[in-house]
Write a protein that holds these residues in place. Structure first.
Motif, mmCIF file in Angstrom:
data_model
loop_
_atom_site.group_PDB
_atom_site.id
_atom_site.type_symbol
_atom_site.label_atom_id
_atom_site.label_comp_id
_atom_site.label_asym_id
_atom_site.label_seq_id
_atom_site.Cartn_x
_atom_site.Cartn_y
_atom_site.Cartn_z
ATOM 1 N N THR A 1 5.193 -38.482 12.980
ATOM 2 C CA THR A 1 4.372 -39.423 12.797
ATOM 3 C C THR A 1 4.605 -40.949 12.482
ATOM 4 O OG1 THR A 1 3.909 -38.917 10.385
ATOM 5 C CG2 THR A 1 2.667 -37.689 11.978
ATOM 6 N N SER A 2 5.670 -41.053 11.829
ATOM 7 C CA SER A 2 6.163 -42.486 11.705
ATOM 8 C C SER A 2 7.490 -42.927 12.244
ATOM 9 C CB SER A 2 6.339 -42.932 10.076
ATOM 10 O OG SER A 2 7.251 -41.542 9.554
ATOM 11 N N ALA A 3 7.777 -41.942 13.081
ATOM 12 C CA ALA A 3 9.401 -42.310 14.048
ATOM 13 C C ALA A 3 8.856 -43.405 14.970
ATOM 14 C CB ALA A 3 9.518 -41.005 14.720
ATOM 15 N N ASN A 4 9.660 -44.456 14.734
ATOM 16 C CA ASN A 4 9.430 -45.412 15.514
ATOM 17 C C ASN A 4 10.833 -45.788 16.417
ATOM 18 O OD1 ASN A 4 8.004 -47.677 16.137
ATOM 19 N ND2 ASN A 4 9.155 -49.179 14.772
ATOM 20 N N ASP A 5 11.718 -44.848 16.639
ATOM 21 C CA ASP A 5 12.903 -44.811 17.573
ATOM 22 C C ASP A 5 12.841 -43.485 18.331
ATOM 23 O OD1 ASP A 5 16.088 -46.249 17.029
ATOM 24 O OD2 ASP A 5 15.562 -44.307 18.146
ATOM 25 N N LEU A 6 13.045 -43.763 19.500
ATOM 26 C CA LEU A 6 13.107 -42.320 20.379
ATOM 27 C C LEU A 6 14.039 -41.548 19.920
ATOM 28 C CD1 LEU A 6 12.476 -44.140 23.893
ATOM 29 C CD2 LEU A 6 10.836 -42.822 22.477
ATOM 30 N N VAL A 7 15.065 -41.573 19.279
ATOM 31 C CA VAL A 7 15.905 -40.649 18.912
ATOM 32 C C VAL A 7 15.324 -39.814 17.680
ATOM 33 C CG1 VAL A 7 18.512 -40.367 17.848
ATOM 34 C CG2 VAL A 7 18.039 -41.923 19.637
ATOM 35 N N VAL A 8 14.782 -40.678 16.927
ATOM 36 C CA VAL A 8 14.159 -40.097 15.626
ATOM 37 C C VAL A 8 13.081 -39.196 16.222
ATOM 38 C CG1 VAL A 8 12.897 -40.400 13.374
ATOM 39 C CG2 VAL A 8 14.690 -42.092 14.191
ATOM 40 N N VAL A 9 12.140 -39.700 17.110
ATOM 41 C CA VAL A 9 11.220 -38.763 17.836
ATOM 42 C C VAL A 9 11.823 -37.457 18.337
ATOM 43 C CG1 VAL A 9 9.390 -38.530 19.828
ATOM 44 C CG2 VAL A 9 9.795 -40.689 18.528
ATOM 45 N N PHE A 10 13.059 -37.655 19.024
ATOM 46 C CA PHE A 10 13.526 -36.388 19.601
ATOM 47 C C PHE A 10 13.942 -35.541 18.516
ATOM 48 C CE2 PHE A 10 17.603 -34.595 20.773
ATOM 49 C CZ PHE A 10 17.099 -33.464 21.658
ATOM 50 N N VAL A 11 14.741 -36.241 17.288
ATOM 51 C CA VAL A 11 15.381 -35.188 16.296
ATOM 52 C C VAL A 11 14.161 -34.542 15.861
ATOM 53 C CG1 VAL A 11 16.495 -35.212 14.210
ATOM 54 C CG2 VAL A 11 17.473 -36.560 16.077
ATOM 55 N N SER A 12 13.091 -35.241 15.081
ATOM 56 C CA SER A 12 11.982 -34.516 14.413
ATOM 57 C C SER A 12 11.323 -33.457 15.408
ATOM 58 C CB SER A 12 10.986 -35.744 13.883
ATOM 59 O OG SER A 12 10.694 -36.667 14.734
ATOM 60 N N LEU A 13 11.146 -34.200 16.695
ATOM 61 C CA LEU A 13 10.428 -32.970 17.397
ATOM 62 C C LEU A 13 11.121 -31.603 17.631
ATOM 63 C CD1 LEU A 13 8.115 -33.007 19.806
ATOM 64 C CD2 LEU A 13 10.222 -33.340 21.625
ATOM 65 N N GLU A 14 12.513 -31.837 17.445
ATOM 66 C CA GLU A 14 13.393 -30.670 17.384
ATOM 67 C C GLU A 14 13.254 -29.692 16.325
ATOM 68 O OE1 GLU A 14 15.229 -28.918 19.947
ATOM 69 O OE2 GLU A 14 13.846 -30.381 21.239
ATOM 70 N N ILE A 15 13.165 -30.674 15.246
ATOM 71 C CA ILE A 15 13.016 -29.775 13.853
ATOM 72 C C ILE A 15 11.879 -29.263 13.688
ATOM 73 C CG2 ILE A 15 12.622 -30.614 11.356
ATOM 74 C CD1 ILE A 15 14.355 -32.747 11.580
ATOM 75 N N LEU A 16 10.532 -29.519 14.272
ATOM 76 C CA LEU A 16 9.392 -29.008 14.347
ATOM 77 C C LEU A 16 9.320 -27.839 15.187
ATOM 78 C CD1 LEU A 16 6.718 -29.131 16.088
ATOM 79 C CD2 LEU A 16 6.907 -31.453 15.704
ATOM 80 N N SER A 17 10.001 -28.030 16.387
ATOM 81 C CA SER A 17 9.949 -27.020 17.607
ATOM 82 C C SER A 17 10.829 -25.785 17.166
ATOM 83 C CB SER A 17 10.311 -27.497 18.742
ATOM 84 O OG SER A 17 9.652 -28.647 19.203
ATOM 85 N N ILE A 18 12.008 -26.052 16.727
ATOM 86 C CA ILE A 18 13.133 -24.950 16.545
ATOM 87 C C ILE A 18 12.212 -24.009 15.539
ATOM 88 C CG2 ILE A 18 15.176 -24.305 15.478
ATOM 89 C CD1 ILE A 18 16.253 -26.934 17.085
ATOM 90 N N SER A 19 11.762 -24.793 14.296
ATOM 91 C CA SER A 19 11.243 -23.800 13.196
ATOM 92 C C SER A 19 10.110 -23.093 14.005
ATOM 93 C CB SER A 19 10.507 -24.462 12.156
ATOM 94 O OG SER A 19 11.503 -25.624 11.683
ATOM 95 N N LEU A 20 9.240 -23.560 14.642
ATOM 96 C CA LEU A 20 8.133 -22.818 15.576
ATOM 97 C C LEU A 20 8.711 -21.693 16.320
ATOM 98 C CD1 LEU A 20 5.394 -25.678 16.230
ATOM 99 C CD2 LEU A 20 5.398 -23.936 14.395
ATOM 100 N N TYR A 21 9.762 -21.927 17.019
ATOM 101 C CA TYR A 21 10.251 -20.835 17.810
ATOM 102 C C TYR A 21 10.531 -19.647 16.922
ATOM 103 C CZ TYR A 21 11.720 -24.786 20.898
ATOM 104 O OH TYR A 21 11.866 -25.741 21.695
#
Lengths: 102, 522
Positions: free
Chosen positions: B138-158
């Motif tokens: 929600t506060s990621a202001n850098d595309l790399v941070v967006v990517f890493v947080s996207l993965e943190i949330l997705s991998i846990s959800l898998y």
């Protein structure tokens, strides 16, 4: 030493990415699908490094480390899921995964 | 060149650290202790405390932002960690919504885990890890941070999707989610790489500056490259928000995953992905919106039309709700497509409302399913009103709100979206959205009518009636033995009460929420 055009690197990366994407969508073996994901991610890494060199900016190369860590974590989870499935039924092809449709 | 350490404002990332820390604590604790039911309860309290601490840490951030808002000369939003993390109204608003989703998600899961004998500490830990990714996003202001947080949330959800290991459908959901999730992440990352190549930065603020500058002084970068990059970002995030044509995984995953996980993923993953979409598209790519808005228009129209139409023919309630969540994504995409402040505020309002509605609905579905997490066919809901009057009434409320009936929160959310579309003169989307919501209303009404027909106990289903609904079991008059009444435990009761209260309260007195959402734009 002759300089190689950066566009060649980008072209190779694009081709590898497409190979990975097409492979993921067409191959039926779950392990091969994983390898295709790795191909895609590594193609992105090559793109990052090439741009990083072109732009003379270290940021792109640092990003590659993040990608590699994420790819490793992804494979860990993915293999665990495959092993869990493999225990129930022998074989890991995507065609067997057809319980849900609609 | 000396190495300059970026300044870190620890308060800005304290909520994420608190949630992640609680998750780690549970894992570490579980590793050194035996698994006893009393400890499972302890894990629950650790998780809830972690969320509470994270919520408490939002106050100092909110306070600082609010002060900036009141002092006119200061810009209310600020960034830290070298511009990678941005604290602004939208991120604070969405952090609160994510925390609500986590608390409700944990509470719904609790009775489910007990019922299915799955009280493992990993479940709560994964839920918290996933939540930390959502908060970061929600506060990621850098595309790399967006990517890493996207993965943190997705991998846990898998992993959470695969949590009911003994069930084949749960495994199938996990592998499908995983393969398509990894595919979309790779596409998203390729988009990041191309945008980086075109603009020389992955920081959204700097990308935005480059785009705006070139709008003024003629193009200073490769316009084709950045456009391809933006399209790839749109595809990658489109997968995550489940927009048509990137929605193929949604029905299968929603159906196969454990029901509380479905509820949590439907709410949380959407909040996070829309946070990234808003920040990237409505804010940073504002400068070249004429390039990407037509593409997003097409995706939005497809999502609205296909989701409502396909939901009509579903016979499984979880699949039906999956398509309904896709159609909700469609409405929120309208708010992104208009690329205005009003649109952003409308999406924020919608996300808030949607979180309570989804988790409320899936709580009823979880309770209804009984042991084994089966019984999600539409036929299983026949006569629910006679068997479980309270649950049926609550589900009716949530479904009517999802359909957008006035005096419910869903109506307010949809109204704001259409207002934003009309305001930007995108009449096509407003009209298609209204027509789609009429079609979608039939979907919800179909389930409601099913619940209120038949006594539910010892009934002989009318074959013609069944065939007309296109459900299973047409022609066989089976006497259904009266199932035991569903026991609503305290945790689920809290979720249901809260979701129902918010649904009605926001429906009748929406001003507080709307004002906050309007102030909370970037």
């Amino acid at each position: 030493m002759t300089a190689i055009d950066a566009n060649l690197f980008l072209a190779v990366a694009a081709i590898v990415f497409v190979i990975g994407a097409v492979g993921l969508l067409t191959r039926r073996n779950a392990l091969v699908m994983f390898m295709c994901v790795e191909l895609m991610l590594n193609a992105v890494n090559l793109t990052f490094v090439t741009f990083s060199r072109e732009l003379d900016d270290i940021g792109g190369q640092v990003t590659v480390f993040f990608t590699m860590v994420v790819a490793a974590a992804e494979v860990c989870v993915g293999l665990a899921i495959i092993v869990a499935i493999f225990r129930r039924r022998r074989g890991a092809t995507a065609d067997d995964l057809n319980l849900m449709k609609g | 060149m000396p190495f300059v350490r970026p300044s870190v404002d620890w308060y800005a990332i304290a909520p994420e650290i608190a949630i992640f820390g609680a998750g780690l604590l549970i894992v570490a604790f579980a590793a050194v202790t035996h698994r006893a039911p009393i400890l499972a309860r302890l894990h629950l309290w650790v998780a809830l405390t972690g969320v509470a601490v994270a919520g408490a840490f939002i106050f100092p951030i909110w306070h600082r932002w609010n002060e900036g808002l009141e002092a006119v000369e200061r810009v209310p939003s600020y960034t830290t960690l070298n511009g990678a993390v941005s604290i602004d109204g939208a991120s604070i608003f969405l952090k609160v919504v994510v925390l609500v989703a986590v608390v409700l998600g944990i509470l719904v899961s609790w009775s489910y885990l007990k019922r299915e004998n799955l009280e493992k500490p990993e479940y709560l830990a994964l839920l918290l890890f996933s939540a930390s990714g959502m908060l970061m996003m929600t506060s990621a202001n850098d595309l790399v941070v967006v990517f890493v947080s996207l993965e943190i949330l997705s991998i846990s959800l898998y992993v959470l999707a695969a949590f009911q290991r003994a069930k084949a459908t749960s495994q199938e959901a996990a592998i499908k989610y995983f393969v398509l999730g990894a595919f979309s992440s790779a596409i998203f990352l390729y988009g990041v790489a191309l945008v980086y190549g075109a603009t020389g930065s992955t920081n959204l603020a700097r990308i935005s500056a480059v785009i705006n500058q070139s709008q003024l002084q003629g193009s200073t970068y490769d316009t084709k490259l950045i456009l391809v990059g933006i399209m790839l970002l749109l595809v990658g995030l489109g997968f995550k928000v489940a927009a048509v044509p990137f929605h193929m995984w949604t029905p299968d995953v929603y159906q196969g995953a454990p029901t509380p996980v479905t509820g949590f993923m439907a709410a949380g993953a959407k909040i996070a992905a829309f946070a990234a979409l808003l920040r990237a598209f409505s804010v940073s790519f504002q400068g070249n919106q004429d390039d990407w808005r037509p593409a997003l228009w097409a995706v939005t129209v497809l999502t609205l039309v296909v989701a409502s139409a396909v939901a009509l023919v579903q016979s499984n309630v979880k699949r039906m709700l999956a398509y309904s969540s896709i159609s909700h994504a469609g409405y929120m995409l309208v708010g992104v497509q208009v690329a205005t402040v009003k649109g952003t505020a409308a999406v924020l309002t919608y996300l808030f409302v949607y979180t309570f509605l989804t988790l409320g609905t899936f709580t009823v579905v979880t309770l209804m399913a009984r042991e084994g997490d089966e019984g999600h066919e539409l036929t299983d809901y026949r006569g629910l009103a006679a068997r479980e009057p309270l649950l049926a009434k609550l589900l009716t409320l949530f479904l009517l709100a999802q359909a957008g009936i006035p005096l419910t929160s869903g109506f307010i959310a949809k109204l704001k979206i259409f207002e934003a579309a009309v305001d930007r003169e995108v009449y096509s989307l407003a009209i298609i959205g209204m027509l789609a919501s009429v079609v979608a209303a039939f979907v919800y009404l179909r389930l409601i009518v099913t619940m209120f027909t038949g006594s539910g106990i010892d009934e002989h289903p009318d074959p013609a009636d069944d065939a007309a609904r296109g459900t299973h079991g047409g022609g066989t008059a089976v006497a259904i033995a009266a199932p035991p009444r569903v026991k609503v435990d305290l945790a689920s009761g809290i979720v249901l009460a809260l979701a129902a209260a918010v649904t009605i309260f926001v429906g009748i007195l929406p001003n507080e929420l709307l004002e906050f959402a309007e102030r909370a734009v970037f």
